[in-house]
Design a protein around this motif. Structure first.
Motif, short mmCIF file in Angstrom:
data_model
loop_
_atom_site.label_atom_id
_atom_site.label_comp_id
_atom_site.label_asym_id
_atom_site.label_seq_id
_atom_site.Cartn_x
_atom_site.Cartn_y
_atom_site.Cartn_z
N HIS A 122 37.53 40.00 37.36
CA HIS A 122 36.57 39.66 36.31
C HIS A 122 35.47 38.85 36.99
O HIS A 122 35.73 37.81 37.59
CB HIS A 122 37.23 38.83 35.20
CG HIS A 122 36.24 38.38 34.19
ND1 HIS A 122 35.76 39.23 33.21
CD2 HIS A 122 35.62 37.20 34.00
CE1 HIS A 122 34.89 38.57 32.47
NE2 HIS A 122 34.79 37.34 32.92
N VAL A 123 34.25 39.34 36.90
CA VAL A 123 33.11 38.64 37.50
C VAL A 123 32.37 37.91 36.39
O VAL A 123 31.93 38.51 35.41
CB VAL A 123 32.17 39.64 38.23
CG1 VAL A 123 30.99 38.88 38.83
CG2 VAL A 123 32.92 40.42 39.28
N ASP B 182 27.95 33.78 36.39
CA ASP B 182 27.39 33.07 37.54
C ASP B 182 27.78 33.70 38.87
O ASP B 182 27.45 33.21 39.94
CB ASP B 182 27.81 31.60 37.52
CG ASP B 182 29.33 31.42 37.70
OD1 ASP B 182 30.07 32.42 37.78
OD2 ASP B 182 29.76 30.25 37.73
N GLY B 183 28.48 34.86 38.82
CA GLY B 183 28.83 35.59 40.03
C GLY B 183 30.19 35.26 40.60
O GLY B 183 30.63 35.88 41.56
N THR B 184 30.86 34.26 40.03
CA THR B 184 32.19 33.92 40.55
C THR B 184 33.20 34.95 40.07
O THR B 184 33.03 35.57 39.01
CB THR B 184 32.62 32.51 40.10
OG1 THR B 184 32.61 32.45 38.68
CG2 THR B 184 31.69 31.43 40.67
N ILE B 185 34.25 35.09 40.87
CA ILE B 185 35.29 36.07 40.53
C ILE B 185 36.50 35.35 39.97
O ILE B 185 36.93 34.35 40.46
CB ILE B 185 35.69 36.89 41.79
CG1 ILE B 185 34.47 37.65 42.27
CG2 ILE B 185 36.85 37.79 41.51
CD1 ILE B 185 34.67 38.42 43.56
#
Length: 94
Positions: free
Chosen positions: A87-88, A91-94
């Motif tokens: 799941h991304v 803010d681009g974090t996974i």
């Protein structure tokens, strides 16, 4: 690579080098077993934009992932394509 001489006609996808490449990728990554089964319409892969084709590819990828992570005795995974449960966030974090 755009192959202008291979543009599709209404209701039919192009039969070009790109088409052949895509089909060989699906054969390799979804598994030979899928292509040998009789319970689905092989012409779906002639229409990769078709939601039914997309659902089939996603379903097979999900089944491969579930087989891969299953506990117990290792099972043979039918293909290499897997739908990893990432799941991304916005803010681009996974």
């Amino acid at each position: 690579m755009f192959e202008g001489s291979q543009v599709s006609s209404v209701g039919h996808g192009p039969k070009s080098k790109i088409y052949g490449f895509r089909m060989s990728l699906w054969w390799e990554h979804l598994g030979k077993a899928l292509f040998e089964r009789q319970d689905w319409d092989r012409s779906l892969f002639d229409r990769p934009w078709d939601p039914e084709c997309i659902r089939l590819v996603q379903k097979e990828a999900k089944q491969n992932w579930e087989t891969f992570i299953a506990e117990g005795k290792p099972q043979h995974v039918k293909g290499h394509l897997m739908r990893f449960p990432y799941h991304v966030n916005d803010d681009g974090t996974i």
